[in-house]
Design an enzyme around this catalytic site. Structure first.
Site, short mmCIF file in Angstrom:
data_model
loop_
_atom_site.label_atom_id
_atom_site.label_comp_id
_atom_site.label_asym_id
_atom_site.label_seq_id
_atom_site.Cartn_x
_atom_site.Cartn_y
_atom_site.Cartn_z
CE LYS A 53 -12.52 -5.20 -0.83
NZ LYS A 53 -13.15 -4.81 0.41
CE LYS A 64 -4.35 -1.76 1.82
NZ LYS A 64 -5.31 -1.73 2.92
CE LYS A 111 -8.98 -12.39 -3.42
NZ LYS A 111 -8.48 -12.03 -2.12
#
Ligand code: TRP
Length: 331
Positions: free
Chosen positions: A199, A114, A196
């Site tokens: 979102k 992040k 994967k």
């Protein structure tokens, strides 16, 4: 009667949830609520470690709450609440910060990822994220924490911090165990099936969101990548696209992958993809309708949050009081 184990999990009200989240997390919660004392939180305090648009954060909070209830999470059976409604989370986090080393936090994979993605905003909260999550879990003396594999390190650190505190004083926290959910945990992106379904994927056409309408769902499945073999067979190594579609079909239809292979033997990919899209859309339609109905009843949702916060705080404050006593805070 045997005491039930405590189960704790939380989700951030950030991006739209995908069908991967639905299969991997939400449906599992629904199954678990009958066997455990469940606490399910909406982690809005974690969400602000990355900049949010206030109005959107507020809206997504309610929309996530409504979605959970629409999917079958029963606010009578489990404690469903908003993290910021229970001040003990921030309070315990502060104490646990003094039992956590800066070096440990700097080494966290998610913090490093992040920090790279939000280089302009590497704030203290982002670094402290795992300690807040530790506070979430430990406040409720949780036995079990169902999470995705991406949260593994965070549950490990929660265990370390719990043990560290217990060793420094006396047994105070239950040391939690992670429960890695297998079922459907690996739904892949429709355009890049070895990744994967996420979102926050760059291309929204590879992810099917729980908020997508029927047309959007079917359009996305029609565009899903397959291969040039024209054979509906489960072979993740050589046929990742088709295998991913088979997994999704299986999860949403309740049929096994073998049954699905039989059903589509000889079918073209066009028909197969349409059938998968329709199956997913059919299954989501009643959930979306129920979610919309709940969102129109704000008084009901507010009531759920109020009662959830009261019940959560009762447990959390007991743990916090023990901690304050042990560390020498005069009461
Ligand atoms: N960090 C988790 C996620 O993004 C959400 C979360 C916050 C959580 N607190 C938690 C999960 C406590 C399990 C337990 O998925």
């Amino acid at each position: 009667m045997e005491e039930r184990k405590v189960l704790y999990s939380a989700v951030q009200p950030t991006n739209n949830l995908t069908i991967g989240n639905y299969i991997g997390a939400i449906t599992n919660w629904v199954g678990l609520q009958n066997n455990y004392d469940c606490y399910f939180a909406i982690a809005n305090m974690h969400a602000i470690t990355v900049r949010q648009v206030p109005a959107e954060l507020r809206q997504r909070t309610l929309s996530l709450l409504a979605l959970y209830i629409a999917c079958g999470v029963d606010p009578e059976k489990c404690v469903l609440y908003l993290q910021s409604h229970v001040p003990a989370h921030a309070e315990l986090c502060w104490v646990l910060n003094t039992f956590t080393y800066v070096g440990e936090m700097e080494r966290m994979t998610q913090f490093k990822d992040k920090s790279a993605r939000h280089a302009e905003n590497i704030n203290m909260g982002l670094m402290d994220y795992p300690v807040l999550m530790t506070a979430d879990i430990l406040l409720y003396q949780s036995d079990i924490v169902p999470v995705g594999l991406d949260q593994r390190q965070h549950v490990e650190i929660a265990r370390d911090i719990a043990q560290r505190f217990n060793n420094a004083y006396s047994p105070t926290f239950k040391v939690p165990e992670a429960l890695y959910l297998k079922v459907g945990a690996k739904i892949g992106d429709l355009l890049d099936p070895t990744k994967k379904m996420s979102k926050s994927a760059e291309n929204a056409n590879g992810s099917v969101f729980l908020s997508d309408d029927r047309d959007a769902i079917i359009r996305k499945f029609k565009r899903a990548v397959t291969d040039s073999e024209a054979c509906v067979k489960y072979d993740p190594e050589n046929k990742p696209g088709v295998s991913n579609l088979l997994s999704i079909y299986s999860a949403f239809s309740g049929k096994s992958v073998a049954e699905a292979e039989k059903e589509f033997a000889g079918a073209g990919y066009g028909d197969f993809k349409l059938a998968v899209g329709e199956t997913v859309a059919d299954r989501l339609a009643p959930i979306q309708a129920e979610q919309a109905k709940l969102l129109a009843d704000k008084a009901y949702l507010d009531g759920v949050l109020r009662s959830g916060a009261e019940r959560a705080a009762r447990t959390a404050n007991k743990t916090l009081a023990k901690v304050y006593k042990k560390i020498g805070f005069y009461s």
